[in-house]
Design an enzyme around this catalytic site. Structure first.
Site, PDB file in Angstrom:
ATOM      1  N   HIS A   1       0.844  -1.097  -0.056  1.00  0.00           N
ATOM      2  CA  HIS A   1      -0.053  -0.019   0.123  1.00  0.00           C
ATOM      3  C   HIS A   1       0.996   1.230   0.012  1.00  0.00           C
ATOM      4  CE1 HIS A   1       0.453   0.237   4.519  1.00  0.00           C
ATOM      5  NE2 HIS A   1       0.463   1.284   4.205  1.00  0.00           N
TER       6      HIS A   1
ATOM      7  N   ASP B   1      -0.095  -7.225   1.907  1.00  0.00           N
ATOM      8  CA  ASP B   1       0.493  -6.039   1.782  1.00  0.00           C
ATOM      9  C   ASP B   1       2.014  -6.240   1.643  1.00  0.00           C
ATOM     10  OD1 ASP B   1       0.541  -3.309   1.952  1.00  0.00           O
ATOM     11  OD2 ASP B   1      -0.067  -3.166   4.074  1.00  0.00           O
TER      12      ASP B   1
ATOM     13  N   SER C   1       4.238   3.045   8.246  1.00  0.00           N
ATOM     14  CA  SER C   1       3.762   1.808   7.280  1.00  0.00           C
ATOM     15  C   SER C   1       5.126   1.162   6.384  1.00  0.00           C
ATOM     16  CB  SER C   1       2.870   2.344   6.240  1.00  0.00           C
ATOM     17  OG  SER C   1       1.465   2.287   6.924  1.00  0.00           O
TER      18      SER C   1
END
Length: 258
Positions: A65, A110, A204
């Site tokens: 992502h 992911d 992230s």
């Protein structure tokens, strides 16, 4: 020098441009300057994007992502204000995302593998992080790190990365925290049950490190961060090691686990 100055300014502005799904370290302390040598900064002209991890002199692993157009990577960074002499900047040469990933579901598979346009060498502030030889067990103490916010409710970003220790938890804890989310074998649930330490906005793509091995990638979490019984969700690197090694070996058609 101009590039270093630009990067410093971009990192200072990271909060304004971080994507909503980004995460950062809350409840930690300043990392030792040499304990995050594999940590990579992903950024573009708009600002900070994500973190990543150097696993090979030509390869960085991050979250799918975090994919974006026209980004660059900075290695060897500690302070946003005082650059290290051995900092390096690289462009992505190739990017690999699981071909069977659900395009409308950021939580699915992911993980993204990035090939650098030029190799990097180990230095005082740059080093590789080992892929796992086995998965972590529930109860394992693991390390998270990043330049993310140090407040659960306010946008307070440190000049240097912060680190915190959290635990691998049973998937049932994450299933209870995220209604409608089905925990899979390719994810890890990690945090502190009583709260107070967590990855959060801005982290992230960064690593979850257990016993010196790269076990997880920061993927999903609650906001505000660090609430009791609301741990983070991490991509389980061990389950993707065959895919990673196949891609690096040149088998670009390799399949990810289902």
């Amino acid at each position: 020098m101009v590039l270093i100055t630009v990067l410093a300014n971009l990192l200072i502005l990271q909060l304004s441009y971080a994507q909503k799904s980004s995460k950062l370290v809350f409840g930690g302390d300043e990392c030792n300057i040499n304990e995050h040598r594999s940590l990579v900064v992903l950024f573009n002209s708009s600002g900070f994007l994500c973190a990543g991890t150097l696993i090979n002199k030509e390869w960085v692993l991050t979250a799918a992502h975090c994919d974006s157009e026209n980004f660059q990577m900075q290695l060897g960074v500690h302070s946003k204000k005082v650059p290290n002499k051995d900092e390096e900047t690289r462009d992505p040469k190739e990017k690999f995302i699981c071909p069977n990933r659900k395009k409308n579901d950021e939580k699915d598979k992911d993980i993204m593998l990035i090939r650098l346009n030029r190799p990097v060498s180990n230095s005082e502030h740059i080093a590789l992080l080992s892929l796992p030889s086995s998965p972590p067990s529930v109860g394992s103490v693991c390390r998270i790190m990043g330049w993310g916010t140090i407040s659960p409710t306010k946008e307070i970003y440190p000049d240097v990365p912060h680190c915190a220790d959290i635990n691998i938890l049973d998937h049932a804890v994450c299933r209870a925290a995220y209604s409608g989310w089905l925990a899979t074998s390719t994810t890890l649930c990690a945090g502190i049950l009583e709260g107070g330490k967590d990855s959060c906005h801005g982290d992230s793509g960064g690593p979850l490190i257990c016993n010196g091995q790269f076990q997880g990638i920061v993927s999903l979490g609650r906001h505000p961060c660090g609430h009791p019984d609301e741990p983070g969700v991490y991509t389980k690197v061990f389950d993707y090691t065959d895919w990673i090694q196949s891609i690096i070996a040149g088998n670009t058609d390799a399949a990810c686990p289902p």
